[in-house]
Motif scaffolding. Structure first.
Motif, PDB file in Angstrom:
ATOM      1  N   LEU A  51       0.811  -1.216   0.000  1.00 45.27           N
ATOM      2  CA  LEU A  51       0.000   0.000   0.000  1.00 45.27           C
ATOM      3  C   LEU A  51       0.843   1.265   0.000  1.00 45.27           C
ATOM      4  O   LEU A  51       0.377   2.330  -0.395  1.00 45.27           O
ATOM      5  N   ARG A  52       2.081   1.174   0.419  1.00 44.00           N
ATOM      6  CA  ARG A  52       2.959   2.342   0.513  1.00 44.00           C
ATOM      7  C   ARG A  52       3.616   2.707  -0.819  1.00 44.00           C
ATOM      8  O   ARG A  52       4.207   3.775  -0.954  1.00 44.00           O
ATOM      9  N   LEU A  53       3.520   1.838  -1.797  1.00 43.86           N
ATOM     10  CA  LEU A  53       4.176   2.062  -3.088  1.00 43.86           C
ATOM     11  C   LEU A  53       3.468   3.173  -3.864  1.00 43.86           C
ATOM     12  O   LEU A  53       2.241   3.179  -3.979  1.00 43.86           O
ATOM     13  N   GLN A  54       4.264   4.089  -4.405  1.00 44.24           N
ATOM     14  CA  GLN A  54       3.760   5.224  -5.188  1.00 44.24           C
ATOM     15  C   GLN A  54       4.382   5.203  -6.585  1.00 44.24           C
ATOM     16  O   GLN A  54       5.447   4.616  -6.783  1.00 44.24           O
ATOM     17  N   PRO A  55       3.755   5.895  -7.551  1.00 40.54           N
ATOM     18  CA  PRO A  55       4.296   5.897  -8.916  1.00 40.54           C
ATOM     19  C   PRO A  55       5.733   6.413  -9.023  1.00 40.54           C
ATOM     20  O   PRO A  55       6.482   5.967  -9.893  1.00 40.54           O
ATOM     21  N   ALA A  56       6.142   7.332  -8.167  1.00 41.55           N
ATOM     22  CA  ALA A  56       7.487   7.900  -8.243  1.00 41.55           C
ATOM     23  C   ALA A  56       8.523   7.043  -7.520  1.00 41.55           C
ATOM     24  O   ALA A  56       9.681   7.441  -7.400  1.00 41.55           O
ATOM     25  N   HIS A  57       8.138   5.872  -7.049  1.00 42.75           N
ATOM     26  CA  HIS A  57       9.037   4.974  -6.329  1.00 42.75           C
ATOM     27  C   HIS A  57       9.605   3.916  -7.277  1.00 42.75           C
ATOM     28  O   HIS A  57       9.138   3.762  -8.399  1.00 42.75           O
ATOM     29  N   ALA A  58      10.575   3.183  -6.775  1.00 49.26           N
ATOM     30  CA  ALA A  58      11.130   2.026  -7.486  1.00 49.26           C
ATOM     31  C   ALA A  58      11.204   0.862  -6.509  1.00 49.26           C
ATOM     32  O   ALA A  58      11.380   1.059  -5.304  1.00 49.26           O
ATOM     33  N   VAL A  59      11.056  -0.347  -7.043  1.00 50.19           N
ATOM     34  CA  VAL A  59      11.145  -1.567  -6.241  1.00 50.19           C
ATOM     35  C   VAL A  59      12.256  -2.431  -6.819  1.00 50.19           C
ATOM     36  O   VAL A  59      12.279  -2.682  -8.027  1.00 50.19           O
ATOM     37  N   VAL A  60      13.159  -2.874  -5.956  1.00 54.71           N
ATOM     38  CA  VAL A  60      14.200  -3.814  -6.352  1.00 54.71           C
ATOM     39  C   VAL A  60      13.866  -5.135  -5.674  1.00 54.71           C
ATOM     40  O   VAL A  60      13.839  -5.219  -4.445  1.00 54.71           O
ATOM     41  N   VAL A  61      13.575  -6.143  -6.478  1.00 55.14           N
ATOM     42  CA  VAL A  61      13.176  -7.448  -5.966  1.00 55.14           C
ATOM     43  C   VAL A  61      14.362  -8.402  -6.085  1.00 55.14           C
ATOM     44  O   VAL A  61      14.928  -8.560  -7.164  1.00 55.14           O
ATOM     45  N   ILE A  62      14.701  -9.016  -4.957  1.00 55.10           N
ATOM     46  CA  ILE A  62      15.853  -9.917  -4.904  1.00 55.10           C
ATOM     47  C   ILE A  62      15.330 -11.341  -4.746  1.00 55.10           C
ATOM     48  O   ILE A  62      14.800 -11.704  -3.697  1.00 55.10           O
ATOM     49  N   ALA A  63      15.420 -12.105  -5.820  1.00 51.73           N
ATOM     50  CA  ALA A  63      14.923 -13.490  -5.836  1.00 51.73           C
ATOM     51  C   ALA A  63      16.006 -14.366  -6.444  1.00 51.73           C
ATOM     52  O   ALA A  63      15.923 -14.763  -7.608  1.00 51.73           O
ATOM     53  N   PRO A  64      17.044 -14.667  -5.672  1.00 52.32           N
ATOM     54  CA  PRO A  64      18.217 -15.331  -6.249  1.00 52.32           C
ATOM     55  C   PRO A  64      17.930 -16.611  -7.030  1.00 52.32           C
ATOM     56  O   PRO A  64      18.364 -16.728  -8.165  1.00 52.32           O
ATOM     57  N   LEU A  65      17.195 -17.543  -6.455  1.00 53.57           N
ATOM     58  CA  LEU A  65      17.049 -18.850  -7.094  1.00 53.57           C
ATOM     59  C   LEU A  65      15.683 -19.109  -7.724  1.00 53.57           C
ATOM     60  O   LEU A  65      15.591 -19.813  -8.714  1.00 53.57           O
ATOM     61  N   ARG A  66      14.635 -18.592  -7.126  1.00 54.11           N
ATOM     62  CA  ARG A  66      13.284 -18.888  -7.637  1.00 54.11           C
ATOM     63  C   ARG A  66      12.355 -17.732  -7.373  1.00 54.11           C
ATOM     64  O   ARG A  66      12.604 -16.906  -6.500  1.00 54.11           O
ATOM     65  N   LEU A  67      11.271 -17.711  -8.132  1.00 53.80           N
ATOM     66  CA  LEU A  67      10.282 -16.647  -8.011  1.00 53.80           C
ATOM     67  C   LEU A  67       9.047 -17.182  -7.287  1.00 53.80           C
ATOM     68  O   LEU A  67       8.212 -17.848  -7.894  1.00 53.80           O
ATOM     69  N   PHE A  68       8.975 -16.889  -6.015  1.00 50.41           N
ATOM     70  CA  PHE A  68       7.810 -17.292  -5.237  1.00 50.41           C
ATOM     71  C   PHE A  68       6.604 -16.457  -5.648  1.00 50.41           C
ATOM     72  O   PHE A  68       6.741 -15.411  -6.289  1.00 50.41           O
ATOM     73  N   ARG A  69       5.435 -16.893  -5.260  1.00 54.27           N
ATOM     74  CA  ARG A  69       4.197 -16.194  -5.607  1.00 54.27           C
ATOM     75  C   ARG A  69       4.250 -14.707  -5.245  1.00 54.27           C
ATOM     76  O   ARG A  69       3.823 -13.848  -6.011  1.00 54.27           O
ATOM     77  N   GLU A  70       4.789 -14.399  -4.068  1.00 58.51           N
ATOM     78  CA  GLU A  70       4.853 -13.008  -3.630  1.00 58.51           C
ATOM     79  C   GLU A  70       5.687 -12.138  -4.570  1.00 58.51           C
ATOM     80  O   GLU A  70       5.389 -10.952  -4.739  1.00 58.51           O
ATOM     81  N   ILE A  71       6.697 -12.711  -5.186  1.00 58.13           N
ATOM     82  CA  ILE A  71       7.539 -11.952  -6.116  1.00 58.13           C
ATOM     83  C   ILE A  71       6.691 -11.433  -7.270  1.00 58.13           C
ATOM     84  O   ILE A  71       6.740 -10.259  -7.629  1.00 58.13           O
ATOM     85  N   GLY A  72       5.888 -12.305  -7.845  1.00 51.73           N
ATOM     86  CA  GLY A  72       5.000 -11.895  -8.934  1.00 51.73           C
ATOM     87  C   GLY A  72       3.995 -10.852  -8.497  1.00 51.73           C
ATOM     88  O   GLY A  72       3.681  -9.918  -9.251  1.00 51.73           O
ATOM     89  N   ILE A  73       3.490 -10.984  -7.286  1.00 56.54           N
ATOM     90  CA  ILE A  73       2.516 -10.020  -6.774  1.00 56.54           C
ATOM     91  C   ILE A  73       3.160  -8.650  -6.609  1.00 56.54           C
ATOM     92  O   ILE A  73       2.567  -7.625  -6.980  1.00 56.54           O
ATOM     93  N   VAL A  74       4.373  -8.594  -6.064  1.00 55.06           N
ATOM     94  CA  VAL A  74       5.081  -7.319  -5.910  1.00 55.06           C
ATOM     95  C   VAL A  74       5.307  -6.677  -7.278  1.00 55.06           C
ATOM     96  O   VAL A  74       5.053  -5.481  -7.470  1.00 55.06           O
ATOM     97  N   LEU A  75       5.774  -7.461  -8.248  1.00 53.76           N
ATOM     98  CA  LEU A  75       6.039  -6.922  -9.582  1.00 53.76           C
ATOM     99  C   LEU A  75       4.763  -6.478 -10.283  1.00 53.76           C
ATOM    100  O   LEU A  75       4.741  -5.424 -10.937  1.00 53.76           O
ATOM    101  N   ASP A  76       3.688  -7.248 -10.156  1.00 50.39           N
ATOM    102  CA  ASP A  76       2.402  -6.853 -10.745  1.00 50.39           C
ATOM    103  C   ASP A  76       1.897  -5.557 -10.123  1.00 50.39           C
ATOM    104  O   ASP A  76       1.406  -4.664 -10.819  1.00 50.39           O
ATOM    105  N   HIS A  77       2.003  -5.446  -8.803  1.00 50.98           N
ATOM    106  CA  HIS A  77       1.532  -4.236  -8.122  1.00 50.98           C
ATOM    107  C   HIS A  77       2.353  -3.019  -8.542  1.00 50.98           C
ATOM    108  O   HIS A  77       1.795  -1.934  -8.768  1.00 50.98           O
TER     109      HIS A  77
END
Length: 166
Positions: A51-77
């Protein structure tokens, strides 16, 4: 990476072993003067962070070996919000099916002696150094203020080399 320099706030997301890297990356960015925080939650608790994510922000997702469900949700959001996203992963085949704005592929760590966290740690450190280079004067000023506070906390002068004035 310009998207991190231009972002008002950088969020680092990691779970499992990637959580420690997310925390360290966010701390390193803050020490360089960049507004940043880490998310390490899973399940329902992750929704509060997103909920805190804004359009002027950036997200760096660290998923070294596999993409868990939450990873996709963060990227979709991030995509729906209009925030830029960066994904660090070895799972480049899975990454193609995500909405990551940028995918930074990591070398395969499963067939060698290297820990799966070594390459992302080095890459994240390089991103911090790139930001410091791009915003040198403010980063040096911020670091000097950090050391002033550390000196107050310890009550003695710190054994640190002096940085050049901004």
């Amino acid at each position: 990476m310009d998207v991190l320099n231009e972002a008002e706030h950088v969020w680092a997301y990691g779970i499992g072993p990637g959580a420690a890297l997310a925390d360290q990356f966010a701390l390193s960015l803050r020490r360089a003067g960049k507004a940043s925080d880490a998310w390490t939650a899973t399940g329902f608790r992750l929704a509060d962070d997103l909920l805190r994510l804004q359009p002027a922000h950036a997200v760096v997702v660290i998923a070294p070996l596999r993409l868990f469900r939450e990873i996709g949700i963060v990227l979709d959001h991030a995509h729906r919000t209009g925030a830029h996203s960066v994904l660090l992963t070895e799972a480049t085949d899975e990454a193609k099916d995500t909405r990551a704005g940028t995918v930074l592929p990591l070398p395969d760590s499963t067939e060698g002696a290297a820990n799966e966290l070594l390459a992302p740690l080095a890459l994240l450190h390089a991103l911090v150094l790139q930001l410091v280079t791009a915003q040198h004067a403010s980063a040096v000023d911020h670091y000097q203020r950090l050391n002033t506070l550390r000196t107050e906390i310890t009550g003695t002068e710190l054994d640190l080399s002096r940085l050049p004035e901004p």
